[in-house]
Design a protein around this motif. Structure first.
Motif, PDB file in Angstrom:
ATOM      1  N   ARG A   1      85.910  -5.302 -39.377  1.00  0.00           N
ATOM      2  CA  ARG A   1      85.493  -4.146 -40.166  1.00  0.00           C
ATOM      3  C   ARG A   1      84.369  -3.436 -39.439  1.00  0.00           C
ATOM      4  O   ARG A   1      83.520  -4.077 -38.823  1.00  0.00           O
ATOM      5  N   SER A   2      84.378  -2.129 -39.528  1.00  0.00           N
ATOM      6  CA  SER A   2      83.342  -1.333 -38.894  1.00  0.00           C
ATOM      7  C   SER A   2      82.689  -0.437 -39.935  1.00  0.00           C
ATOM      8  O   SER A   2      83.383   0.151 -40.754  1.00  0.00           O
ATOM      9  N   PRO A   3      81.352  -0.317 -39.900  1.00  0.00           N
ATOM     10  CA  PRO A   3      80.707   0.582 -40.858  1.00  0.00           C
ATOM     11  C   PRO A   3      81.004   2.044 -40.577  1.00  0.00           C
ATOM     12  O   PRO A   3      80.857   2.877 -41.438  1.00  0.00           O
TER      13      PRO A   3
ATOM     14  N   GLY B   1      76.080  -0.063 -35.765  1.00  0.00           N
ATOM     15  CA  GLY B   1      77.432   0.137 -35.262  1.00  0.00           C
ATOM     16  C   GLY B   1      78.191  -1.128 -34.916  1.00  0.00           C
ATOM     17  O   GLY B   1      79.325  -1.051 -34.452  1.00  0.00           O
ATOM     18  N   CYS B   2      77.597  -2.290 -35.140  1.00  0.00           N
ATOM     19  CA  CYS B   2      78.314  -3.544 -34.873  1.00  0.00           C
ATOM     20  C   CYS B   2      79.519  -3.651 -35.801  1.00  0.00           C
ATOM     21  O   CYS B   2      79.473  -3.229 -36.950  1.00  0.00           O
ATOM     22  N   LYS B   3      80.568  -4.258 -35.284  1.00  0.00           N
ATOM     23  CA  LYS B   3      81.727  -4.574 -36.109  1.00  0.00           C
ATOM     24  C   LYS B   3      81.492  -5.945 -36.723  1.00  0.00           C
ATOM     25  O   LYS B   3      80.669  -6.718 -36.238  1.00  0.00           O
ATOM     26  N   HIS B   4      82.228  -6.241 -37.784  1.00  0.00           N
ATOM     27  CA  HIS B   4      82.048  -7.494 -38.509  1.00  0.00           C
ATOM     28  C   HIS B   4      83.380  -8.206 -38.678  1.00  0.00           C
ATOM     29  O   HIS B   4      84.358  -7.592 -39.103  1.00  0.00           O
ATOM     30  N   ALA B   5      83.389  -9.504 -38.365  1.00  0.00           N
ATOM     31  CA  ALA B   5      84.549 -10.364 -38.607  1.00  0.00           C
ATOM     32  C   ALA B   5      84.102 -11.459 -39.567  1.00  0.00           C
ATOM     33  O   ALA B   5      82.988 -11.968 -39.457  1.00  0.00           O
ATOM     34  N   PHE B   6      84.975 -11.803 -40.499  1.00  0.00           N
ATOM     35  CA  PHE B   6      84.624 -12.775 -41.529  1.00  0.00           C
ATOM     36  C   PHE B   6      85.654 -13.897 -41.594  1.00  0.00           C
ATOM     37  O   PHE B   6      86.852 -13.645 -41.557  1.00  0.00           O
ATOM     38  N   LEU B   7      85.159 -15.111 -41.723  1.00  0.00           N
ATOM     39  CA  LEU B   7      85.984 -16.270 -42.047  1.00  0.00           C
ATOM     40  C   LEU B   7      85.729 -16.612 -43.509  1.00  0.00           C
ATOM     41  O   LEU B   7      84.617 -16.420 -44.005  1.00  0.00           O
TER      42      LEU B   7
ATOM     43  N   SER C   1      90.066 -23.075 -37.401  1.00  0.00           N
ATOM     44  CA  SER C   1      91.201 -23.203 -36.488  1.00  0.00           C
ATOM     45  C   SER C   1      91.273 -21.980 -35.586  1.00  0.00           C
ATOM     46  O   SER C   1      90.697 -20.927 -35.885  1.00  0.00           O
ATOM     47  N   ASP C   2      91.989 -22.132 -34.483  1.00  0.00           N
ATOM     48  CA  ASP C   2      92.197 -20.992 -33.582  1.00  0.00           C
ATOM     49  C   ASP C   2      92.838 -19.829 -34.333  1.00  0.00           C
ATOM     50  O   ASP C   2      92.439 -18.675 -34.173  1.00  0.00           O
ATOM     51  N   ALA C   3      93.823 -20.137 -35.172  1.00  0.00           N
ATOM     52  CA  ALA C   3      94.528 -19.090 -35.929  1.00  0.00           C
ATOM     53  C   ALA C   3      93.582 -18.355 -36.876  1.00  0.00           C
ATOM     54  O   ALA C   3      93.665 -17.128 -37.014  1.00  0.00           O
ATOM     55  N   ALA C   4      92.664 -19.081 -37.512  1.00  0.00           N
ATOM     56  CA  ALA C   4      91.714 -18.432 -38.431  1.00  0.00           C
ATOM     57  C   ALA C   4      90.769 -17.514 -37.668  1.00  0.00           C
ATOM     58  O   ALA C   4      90.475 -16.392 -38.118  1.00  0.00           O
ATOM     59  N   ILE C   5      90.301 -17.947 -36.517  1.00  0.00           N
ATOM     60  CA  ILE C   5      89.408 -17.102 -35.701  1.00  0.00           C
ATOM     61  C   ILE C   5      90.172 -15.879 -35.208  1.00  0.00           C
ATOM     62  O   ILE C   5      89.656 -14.751 -35.255  1.00  0.00           O
ATOM     63  N   GLN C   6      91.386 -16.070 -34.759  1.00  0.00           N
ATOM     64  CA  GLN C   6      92.199 -14.943 -34.299  1.00  0.00           C
ATOM     65  C   GLN C   6      92.421 -13.935 -35.423  1.00  0.00           C
ATOM     66  O   GLN C   6      92.298 -12.729 -35.222  1.00  0.00           O
ATOM     67  N   ARG C   7      92.736 -14.439 -36.627  1.00  0.00           N
ATOM     68  CA  ARG C   7      92.945 -13.546 -37.772  1.00  0.00           C
ATOM     69  C   ARG C   7      91.681 -12.759 -38.085  1.00  0.00           C
ATOM     70  O   ARG C   7      91.715 -11.558 -38.290  1.00  0.00           O
ATOM     71  N   ALA C   8      90.539 -13.441 -38.090  1.00  0.00           N
ATOM     72  CA  ALA C   8      89.269 -12.772 -38.394  1.00  0.00           C
ATOM     73  C   ALA C   8      88.976 -11.666 -37.390  1.00  0.00           C
ATOM     74  O   ALA C   8      88.491 -10.591 -37.755  1.00  0.00           O
TER      75      ALA C   8
ATOM     76  N   GLY D   1      86.741 -10.525 -51.598  1.00  0.00           N
ATOM     77  CA  GLY D   1      86.158 -10.451 -50.257  1.00  0.00           C
ATOM     78  C   GLY D   1      87.129 -10.916 -49.196  1.00  0.00           C
ATOM     79  O   GLY D   1      87.210 -10.334 -48.105  1.00  0.00           O
ATOM     80  N   GLU D   2      87.900 -11.973 -49.507  1.00  0.00           N
ATOM     81  CA  GLU D   2      88.927 -12.449 -48.576  1.00  0.00           C
ATOM     82  C   GLU D   2      90.012 -11.392 -48.405  1.00  0.00           C
ATOM     83  O   GLU D   2      90.413 -11.083 -47.284  1.00  0.00           O
ATOM     84  N   LEU D   3      90.482 -10.850 -49.511  1.00  0.00           N
ATOM     85  CA  LEU D   3      91.564  -9.864 -49.454  1.00  0.00           C
ATOM     86  C   LEU D   3      91.142  -8.586 -48.748  1.00  0.00           C
ATOM     87  O   LEU D   3      91.944  -7.974 -48.030  1.00  0.00           O
ATOM     88  N   LEU D   4      89.903  -8.176 -48.930  1.00  0.00           N
ATOM     89  CA  LEU D   4      89.410  -6.944 -48.302  1.00  0.00           C
ATOM     90  C   LEU D   4      88.876  -7.170 -46.888  1.00  0.00           C
ATOM     91  O   LEU D   4      88.585  -6.224 -46.170  1.00  0.00           O
ATOM     92  N   GLY D   5      88.704  -8.433 -46.513  1.00  0.00           N
ATOM     93  CA  GLY D   5      88.196  -8.748 -45.181  1.00  0.00           C
ATOM     94  C   GLY D   5      86.713  -8.503 -45.016  1.00  0.00           C
ATOM     95  O   GLY D   5      86.242  -8.217 -43.916  1.00  0.00           O
ATOM     96  N   ILE D   6      85.950  -8.623 -46.121  1.00  0.00           N
ATOM     97  CA  ILE D   6      84.505  -8.381 -46.038  1.00  0.00           C
ATOM     98  C   ILE D   6      83.682  -9.609 -46.402  1.00  0.00           C
ATOM     99  O   ILE D   6      82.464  -9.543 -46.487  1.00  0.00           O
TER     100      ILE D   6
END
Length: 183
Positions: free
Chosen positions: A108-110, A73-79, A96-103, A144-149
């Motif tokens: 994403r959650s399973p 159930g963990c959520k996933h953030a990707f850079l 960058s701070d902005a990249a971490i904030q965006r991620a 993967g970038e576009l889908l956030g995975i």
């Protein structure tokens, strides 16, 4: 402030995350994750929820897999690799701070809606040149970038599409963007 605890690899990652979003973290201490760290992650998941934010490289993916298998159930953030690239390598600490904030805004959650128009199938990857073709790795990286995975090899990319319940609508929209970019 992010409600969930964020799983990162080390102290420098914690510094970057706290600077960007002021969140609490759990450090794995690298890819040799100890039992005590896994128990803390389980407790965090039960009490606050967990977001995994690891480096976009092989050790980071190994950590992500270990934690996700042990703590459902963990959520996933990707850079992306470009967002995490620094003078001394690739890592969350270089983002960058902005990249971490965006991620962290597009985690994403399973667990989620199974999506519109069904799940992605293996043949979809084959038919769209995401596997078997000379340009497949670059196409998967951008998809993967576009889908956030995040980036993954063909088999793992397919598993992530299923795990994160990427809808056919999302997949086709990302594919259209890929085509507009000439990839």
């Amino acid at each position: 402030m992010v409600q969930e605890m964020i799983v990162v690899e080390g102290k420098d990652d914690t510094t970057a995350v706290k600077r960007a979003v002021g969140a609490d973290t759990i450090e794995t201490g690298g890819s040799a994750i100890g039992e005590d760290v896994l128990r803390r992650i389980e407790l965090a998941q039960a009490r606050r929820g967990v977001i995994i934010l690891t480096d976009p490289d092989a050790p980071g993916e190994r950590i992500r897999k270990i934690v996700a298998e042990r703590v459902p159930g963990c959520k996933h953030a990707f850079l992306t690799k470009d967002e995490a690239r620094g003078r001394r390598g690739i890592g969350v600490e270089h983002a960058s701070d902005a990249a971490i904030q965006r991620a962290l805004e597009v985690v994403r959650s399973p667990e989620g809606d199974s999506g519109e128009l069904g799940e992605i199938e293996w043949n979809d990857l084959l038919d769209t040149g995401l596997i078997v073709q000379p340009s497949s790795a670059r196409r998967r990286e951008r998809m993967g970038e576009l889908l956030g995975i995040g980036y993954a090899n063909g088999k793992q990319f397919y598993k992530r599409c299923l795990m994160f319940r990427i809808t056919r609508v999302e997949f086709l929209a990302a594919l259209e963007q890929l085509e507009r970019e000439g990839l």
